[in-house]
Design an enzyme around this catalytic site. Structure first.
Site, PDB file in Angstrom:
ATOM      1  CD  GLU A   1      -3.659 -10.288  16.671  1.00 52.15           C
ATOM      2  OE1 GLU A   1      -4.528 -10.587  17.495  1.00 52.15           O
ATOM      3  OE2 GLU A   1      -2.615 -10.960  16.518  1.00 52.15           O
TER       4      GLU A   1
ATOM      5  CG  ASN B   1       1.473  -6.824  14.126  1.00 49.45           C
ATOM      6  OD1 ASN B   1       2.187  -7.142  13.161  1.00 49.45           O
ATOM      7  ND2 ASN B   1       1.331  -7.608  15.188  1.00 49.45           N
TER       8      ASN B   1
ATOM      9  CG  HIS C   1       1.503 -16.364  13.703  1.00 46.40           C
ATOM     10  ND1 HIS C   1       2.634 -16.640  14.456  1.00 46.40           N
ATOM     11  CD2 HIS C   1       1.054 -15.164  14.136  1.00 46.40           C
ATOM     12  CE1 HIS C   1       2.846 -15.658  15.321  1.00 46.40           C
ATOM     13  NE2 HIS C   1       1.903 -14.748  15.143  1.00 46.40           N
TER      14      HIS C   1
ATOM     15  CD  GLU D   1       2.798 -11.264  16.081  1.00 44.15           C
ATOM     16  OE1 GLU D   1       2.173 -12.316  16.269  1.00 44.15           O
ATOM     17  OE2 GLU D   1       2.397 -10.158  16.479  1.00 44.15           O
TER      18      GLU D   1
ATOM     19  CG  ASP E   1       5.003 -19.014  14.482  1.00 48.82           C
ATOM     20  OD1 ASP E   1       4.058 -18.927  13.681  1.00 48.82           O
ATOM     21  OD2 ASP E   1       4.878 -18.809  15.704  1.00 48.82           O
TER      22      ASP E   1
HETATM   23  O1  9MR Z   1       3.379 -15.289  22.194  1.00 46.97           O
HETATM   24  C1  9MR Z   1       2.373 -14.656  22.957  1.00 46.97           C
HETATM   25  C2  9MR Z   1       1.886 -15.595  24.054  1.00 46.97           C
HETATM   26  O2  9MR Z   1       2.926 -15.854  24.975  1.00 46.97           O
HETATM   27  C3  9MR Z   1       0.699 -14.971  24.776  1.00 46.97           C
HETATM   28  O3  9MR Z   1       0.164 -15.900  25.693  1.00 46.97           O
HETATM   29  C4  9MR Z   1      -0.351 -14.544  23.781  1.00 46.97           C
HETATM   30  C5  9MR Z   1      -1.483 -13.797  24.430  1.00 46.97           C
HETATM   31  O4  9MR Z   1      -1.020 -12.564  24.909  1.00 46.97           O
HETATM   32  O5  9MR Z   1       0.203 -13.689  22.800  1.00 46.97           O
HETATM   33  C6  9MR Z   1       1.217 -14.279  22.057  1.00 46.97           C
HETATM   34  O6  9MR Z   1       1.665 -13.403  21.061  1.00 46.97           O
HETATM   35  C7  9MR Z   1       0.670 -12.978  20.109  1.00 46.97           C
HETATM   36  C8  9MR Z   1       0.980 -11.552  19.721  1.00 46.97           C
HETATM   37  O7  9MR Z   1       1.012 -10.747  20.855  1.00 46.97           O
HETATM   38  C9  9MR Z   1      -0.027 -11.042  18.714  1.00 46.97           C
HETATM   39  N1  9MR Z   1      -0.141 -11.902  17.568  1.00 46.97           N
HETATM   40  C10 9MR Z   1      -0.352 -13.308  17.858  1.00 46.97           C
HETATM   41  C11 9MR Z   1       0.734 -13.821  18.823  1.00 46.97           C
HETATM   42  C12 9MR Z   1       0.579 -15.302  19.088  1.00 46.97           C
HETATM   43  O8  9MR Z   1      -0.614 -15.549  19.761  1.00 46.97           O
END
Ligand code: 9MR
Length: 366
Positions: free
Chosen positions: A170, A211, A247, A275, A277
């Protein structure tokens, strides 16, 4: 005292059905459709279609749920795994130079024992950093060494076990400019090449990815990502792939996904849906579930149409462990399997969304 379903229903003031289960709290949820597809498994279908995998994110606390793991550890269904949290910076280098891989190894071992492809997530991200990275006002020389050491140690530790690493996570703002975080503010965009080169030195064979989200459709941010990739290629910085997080919101899946994927493919690298959903505004309805089926179909069939799309990862397969409800209050039900909420009559049922994925992986029309 044992809490039987009937007792739980009593406590919740719900009527008990003839089968001893409490009637659902919301009558709407009992009417929600479920999957009708009869298929061996989504990973089997993906591999038959020439993809590398169909997989899921998972997280360490969920692995105590044996019903959950019995579904996750079915290779026919999931041939790939991404640790949702346990390889992030806070989890792997909580103190300067002190590395801990215990939690990450649980996921890596699970992948190994089931023959699953492993995607590493992630090396450098502005979120989930331990305080010491941001609090010490490191100068450029110091932070460059810290980024290289963190990335190199992490990637080196898992060398030989990983298919790919999200080395950079990101890095862009939605308007296409570079995100101003501790890395960019201190090092400019050089932090990206520092991390990618350290990753390549640590594992010559792993695929190195950048990513991001909102790069799944034609637009400013996707163009900015393509320009970043072109610049890295021109500068001989190692880069192998792009992660399209994906997402989405039900009914709002972008219409330019295929065109956008072709633009990434034209850069001469691979990409993956990393990722996926597709959330909806709650309460769920049968109509929303049907639209979600179409939306999952649209995304997965886009990957099917472009050879360089190597695989698809859902950001967990069940609503039970989805990140969505806590981040977007009022939204949920984003995953292809429902939850296991007894009061809502949910028991890890496959939703119509599952069928949308299966139909797309078989190259059929919905
Ligand atoms: O699913 C992840 C969640 O459990 C965490 O609290 C959050 C912060 O670390 O990150 C979520 O996963 C993220 C991923 O690492 C990067 N892209 C967005 C995802 C959803 O927030």
């Amino acid at each position: 005292m044992t809490l039987t379903p009937a007792l739980l229903a009593f406590a919740a003031c719900l009527p008990v059905l003839a089968n001893g289960l409490p009637q659902a709290a919301s009558s709407a949820s009992t009417a929600l459709p479920t999957s009708t597809a009869v298929v061996p498994g989504l990973n089997d279908l993906a591999i038959s279609a020439g993809k590398r995998y169909f997989g899921s994110a998972t997280d360490n606390p969920e692995l105590n749920d044996t019903t959950y793991t019995s579904i996750l550890e079915n290779y026919a269904m999931f041939g790939q795994i991404t640790p949702g949290n346990s390889m992030k910076w806070y989890a792997t280098e909580p103190e300067p130079g002190v590395f801990t891989f215990t939690a990450g190894n649980v996921i890596a071992d699970l992948a190994k024992s089931n023959g699953m492809v492993l995607r590493g997530h992630n090396c450098v991200w502005y979120e989930e950093l331990p305080d010491w990275v941001t609090a010490n006002n490191y100068n450029a020389t110091e932070l460059a060494a810290i980024v290289a050491n963190h990335t190199g140690t992490l990637v080196g530790y898992y060398a030989g076990q990983m298919y790919a690493w999200d080395v950079i996570n990101e890095p862009l703002n939605d308007n296409g400019t570079m995100r101003e975080d501790v890395f960019y503010d201190t090092l400019g965009d050089s932090y990206i090449s520092i991390a990618l080169k350290a990753a390549r030195a640590a594992d010559p064979n792993v695929k190195l990815y950048i990513n991001d989200y909102n790069i799944e459709y034609v637009g400013t941010k996707s163009t900015a990502m393509q320009n970043l990739i072109k610049q890295l290629q021109a500068d001989d910085v190692p880069i192998d792939g792009v992660g399209l997080e994906s997402h989405f919101i039900v009914g709002e899946v972008p219409t330019t996904i295929v065109e956008n994927m072709q633009a990434f493919a034209a850069l001469g690298l691979e990409f993956a849906i990393t990722e996926l959903d597709i959330r909806m505004e709650l309460p769920a309805t049968a109509d929303l579930y049907e639209q979600q089926k179409t939306d999952y179909y649209t995304v997965v069939s886009a990957c099917m149409q472009v050879e360089q799309c190597v695989g698809i990862t859902v950001w967990d397969w069940t609503d039970k462990y989805s990140w969505v409800p806590s981040t977007f209050p009022g939204y949920g039900d984003a995953c292809p399997w429902d939850s296991n909420d007894m009061l809502a009559h949910q028991n890890y049922e496959r939703k119509p969304a599952f069928d949308g994925i299966a139909i797309a992986l078989q190259g059929q029309s919905i």
